[in-house]
Design a protein around this motif. Structure first.
Motif, PDB file in Angstrom:
ATOM      1  N   ALA A   8       0.627  -1.266   0.129  1.00  0.00           N
ATOM      2  CA  ALA A   8      -0.032   0.096   0.019  1.00  0.00           C
ATOM      3  C   ALA A   8       0.770   1.244  -0.016  1.00  0.00           C
ATOM      4  CB  ALA A   8      -0.962   0.011   1.177  1.00  0.00           C
ATOM      5  N   VAL A   9       1.904   1.077   0.732  1.00  0.00           N
ATOM      6  CA  VAL A   9       2.810   2.275   0.648  1.00  0.00           C
ATOM      7  C   VAL A   9       4.264   1.886   0.114  1.00  0.00           C
ATOM      8  CG1 VAL A   9       1.848   3.557   2.450  1.00  0.00           C
ATOM      9  CG2 VAL A   9       3.699   1.843   2.996  1.00  0.00           C
ATOM     10  N   ARG A 111      -1.961  -4.941   1.920  1.00  0.00           N
ATOM     11  CA  ARG A 111      -3.042  -3.748   1.738  1.00  0.00           C
ATOM     12  C   ARG A 111      -2.896  -2.628   2.813  1.00  0.00           C
ATOM     13  NH1 ARG A 111      -9.490  -5.365   2.108  1.00  0.00           N
ATOM     14  NH2 ARG A 111     -10.219  -3.230   2.028  1.00  0.00           N
ATOM     15  N   TYR A 112      -2.691  -2.897   4.212  1.00  0.00           N
ATOM     16  CA  TYR A 112      -2.699  -2.250   5.072  1.00  0.00           C
ATOM     17  C   TYR A 112      -1.360  -1.977   5.762  1.00  0.00           C
ATOM     18  CZ  TYR A 112      -7.794  -2.791   5.020  1.00  0.00           C
ATOM     19  OH  TYR A 112      -9.200  -2.799   4.702  1.00  0.00           O
ATOM     20  N   ASP A 114       0.503   0.373   6.009  1.00  0.00           N
ATOM     21  CA  ASP A 114       0.638   1.667   6.865  1.00  0.00           C
ATOM     22  C   ASP A 114       0.096   1.832   8.250  1.00  0.00           C
ATOM     23  OD1 ASP A 114      -1.485   1.654   5.338  1.00  0.00           O
ATOM     24  OD2 ASP A 114      -1.637   3.916   4.861  1.00  0.00           O
ATOM     25  N   ASP A 229      -9.876   0.167   7.881  1.00  0.00           N
ATOM     26  CA  ASP A 229     -10.087   1.192   6.706  1.00  0.00           C
ATOM     27  C   ASP A 229     -10.106   2.681   7.667  1.00  0.00           C
ATOM     28  OD1 ASP A 229      -9.999  -0.044   4.566  1.00  0.00           O
ATOM     29  OD2 ASP A 229     -11.784  -0.685   4.510  1.00  0.00           O
ATOM     30  N   VAL A 232      -7.031   3.910   9.098  1.00  0.00           N
ATOM     31  CA  VAL A 232      -6.081   4.599   7.930  1.00  0.00           C
ATOM     32  C   VAL A 232      -6.548   5.864   7.492  1.00  0.00           C
ATOM     33  CG1 VAL A 232      -5.246   4.309   5.476  1.00  0.00           C
ATOM     34  CG2 VAL A 232      -5.229   2.326   7.220  1.00  0.00           C
TER      35      VAL A 232
END
Length: 349
Positions: A8-9, A111-112, A114, A229, A232
Motif C-alpha cells: 500500500a505504501v 493492503r494495510y 501503513d 479502513d 487509516v
C-alpha cells in the motif's frame, strides 16, 4: 516472478501507531539504556492509547538513539525483531490472525502496510519454486539501514511463525557483508544465510500459502478490515497538516519563519495549527528540523556548497549552531557527511 500484491505504501514516511516506539523503549531499558535517552521530553504515558500516533521521523529518531546507545549490532537488531509479535499491532494483527490462509494474511498485511511498523518495504514474489519475501531498504537512511533491515525481517518472520508455527525459510540472503558470527541469524531464522547478495531475501515453500490458519474467521476479518479502513483514514487526515507545514517550510528554504507565519499561510490560527500538529503526533519545531535536515543533506551532497554556505541558506546566524543541529540529527558533522557523500555526488571523478 509474479508479485503477490503491491504494498500500500512505497516509502517508510507514513504516520504510525505508538506500539513500535513503546516496544523499543522497553527493549532499551532491558539493555540498561533509560527510555529518556531515546525519547527525551516525552513521557511514556503520552504514547499510550489506541488512538495515539507518531510521525515516522520521530520513530526514526528513536531508532537512531537506540543504535547510538546500544551499539546497534546485528545481534541486537535481530533480538529486537524477535520481540515484535502479531499481537503487538492491535486490530491489524488480529486481522492477520483471523485470515483464512497465509496468502490471505499476506495480502491483508500488504493492503494495510501503513498500519505496520516497517521501514523496509516488503515485496512478495511467487513462482513454482517458492515465495520470495524481499525487503527494500533503498530509501532507508544509510546510517540505520542494516539495523532496520535485520529488525524488520526478523519481526516479519516472527509474526509469520505466530500465524503458522510450522513455517520455515528455505533460503536467506542479505546484501551486507557477513558479521564475525552468524549464530543470531541462525537462532532467528533457523538457517545459515548468504551475504553479499543482490537483495535482502527470504524464500519459503509455496505450499505454506494455502495452509489454513488455526484461528481463521471470515466474519472477524471483515470486521477488522472495516476498522482498519477507518483507522487509516483518520491517520491520513491527521498527518495531512504535517505535510502542508513541510511544504511551506521547503518553499522558505528551511528558514524558520515562526509558527505564527506558517499558520497565517495556511489560513488557520496558531492555536489550531498547534493542536492539529499535536493530534498528528508531531510539532512545528520537529517539522522544521526534518525539513532543515533534508535540505542540508541535499545541499551537502552536491559538494558545491561549504558548511558555512549551507548554514546561511538554512537561516542559521552562525555555522556553529548549524553544525550542532546537524550532529544532533545525524550523529555526524556536516563536514564528515560531505566527505562521505562526495563519491556518490560526483561519480567518475
Amino acid at each position: 516472478m509474479a508479485e503477490l500484491a503491491a504494498p500500500a505504501v512505497r516509502d517508510w514516511d507514513f504516520p504510525r501507531g505508538t506500539a513500535s516506539v513503546l516496544l523499543m523503549l522497553g527493549f532499551a531499558e532491558d539493555h540498561g539504556v533509560p527510555a529518556a535517552k531515546l525519547l527525551p521530553g516525552t513521557p511514556r504515558e503520552a504514547l499510550t492509547g489506541p488512538e495515539k500516533q507518531v510521525d515516522a521521523r520521530q520513530e526514526l529518531a528513536v531508532v537512531r538513539a537506540l543504535v547510538e546507545h546500544t551499539g546497534g549490532s546485528d545481534d541486537l537488531a535481530l533480538e529486537l525483531g524477535r520481540r515484535y509479535r502479531v499481537t503487538t499491532f492491535g486490530i491489524f494483527g488480529f486481522a492477520c490472525i483471523s485470515s483464512p490462509t497465509m496468502r490471505d494474511a499476506m495480502l491483508f498485511a500488504l493492503r494495510y502496510l501503513d498500519l505496520s511498523f516497517t521501514f523496509c518495504i516488503p515485496h512478495v514474489e511467487l513462482d513454482a519454486h517458492g515465495i520470495s519475501l524481499l525487503m527494500d531498504d533503498t530509501r532507508v537512511p544509510a546510517d540505520v539501514a542494516r539495523f532496520l533491515v535485520l529488525r524488520d525481517l526478523a519481526a516479519v518472520h516472527t509474526v509469520m511463525r505466530d500465524l503458522l508455527p510450522d513455517i520455515s525459510a528455505q533460503d536467506l540472503a542479505f546484501r551486507h557483508d557477513a558479521p564475525a558470527s552468524t549464530q543470531s541469524y541462525v537462532d532467528t531464522f533457523g538457517i545459515e544465510p548468504a551475504f553479499g547478495a543482490e537483495r535482502h531475501r527470504a524464500v519459503f515453500d509455496p505450499a505454506f500459502l494455502t495452509m489454513p490458519l488455526p484461528q481463521a474467521n471470515d466474519q472477524t476479518v471483515a470486521l477488522c478490515a472495516a476498522q482498519c479502513d477507518a483507522l487509516v483514514a483518520r491517520r491520513r487526515e491527521r498527518s495531512g497538516i504535517s505535510q502542508l507545514v513541510r511544504e511551506r517550510l521547503v518553499r522558505l528554504g528551511g528558514v524558520d519563519a515562526g509558527m505564527d507565519e506558517i499558520a497565517r499561510r495556511l489560513a488557520v490560527s496558531p492555536r489550531t495549527l498547534r493542536r492539529r500538529l499535536t493530534e498528528a503526533g508531531t510539532g512545528y519545531r520537529q517539522l522544521l528540523d526534518e525539513v532543515r535536515q533534508t535540505l542540508a543533506e541535499e545541499m551537502l551532497d552536491t559538494g558545491a556548497l561549504s558548511v558555512e554556505d549551507v548554514a546561511l541558506r538554512l537561516g542559521y546566524a552562525e555555522a556553529s549552531s548549524f553544525i550542532y543541529a546537524f550532529k544532533r540529527w545525524t550523529g555526524t558533522t556536516p563536514a564528515a557527511y560531505a566527505r562521505r557523500s562526495a563519491p556518490r555526488a560526483r561519480p567518475g571523478r
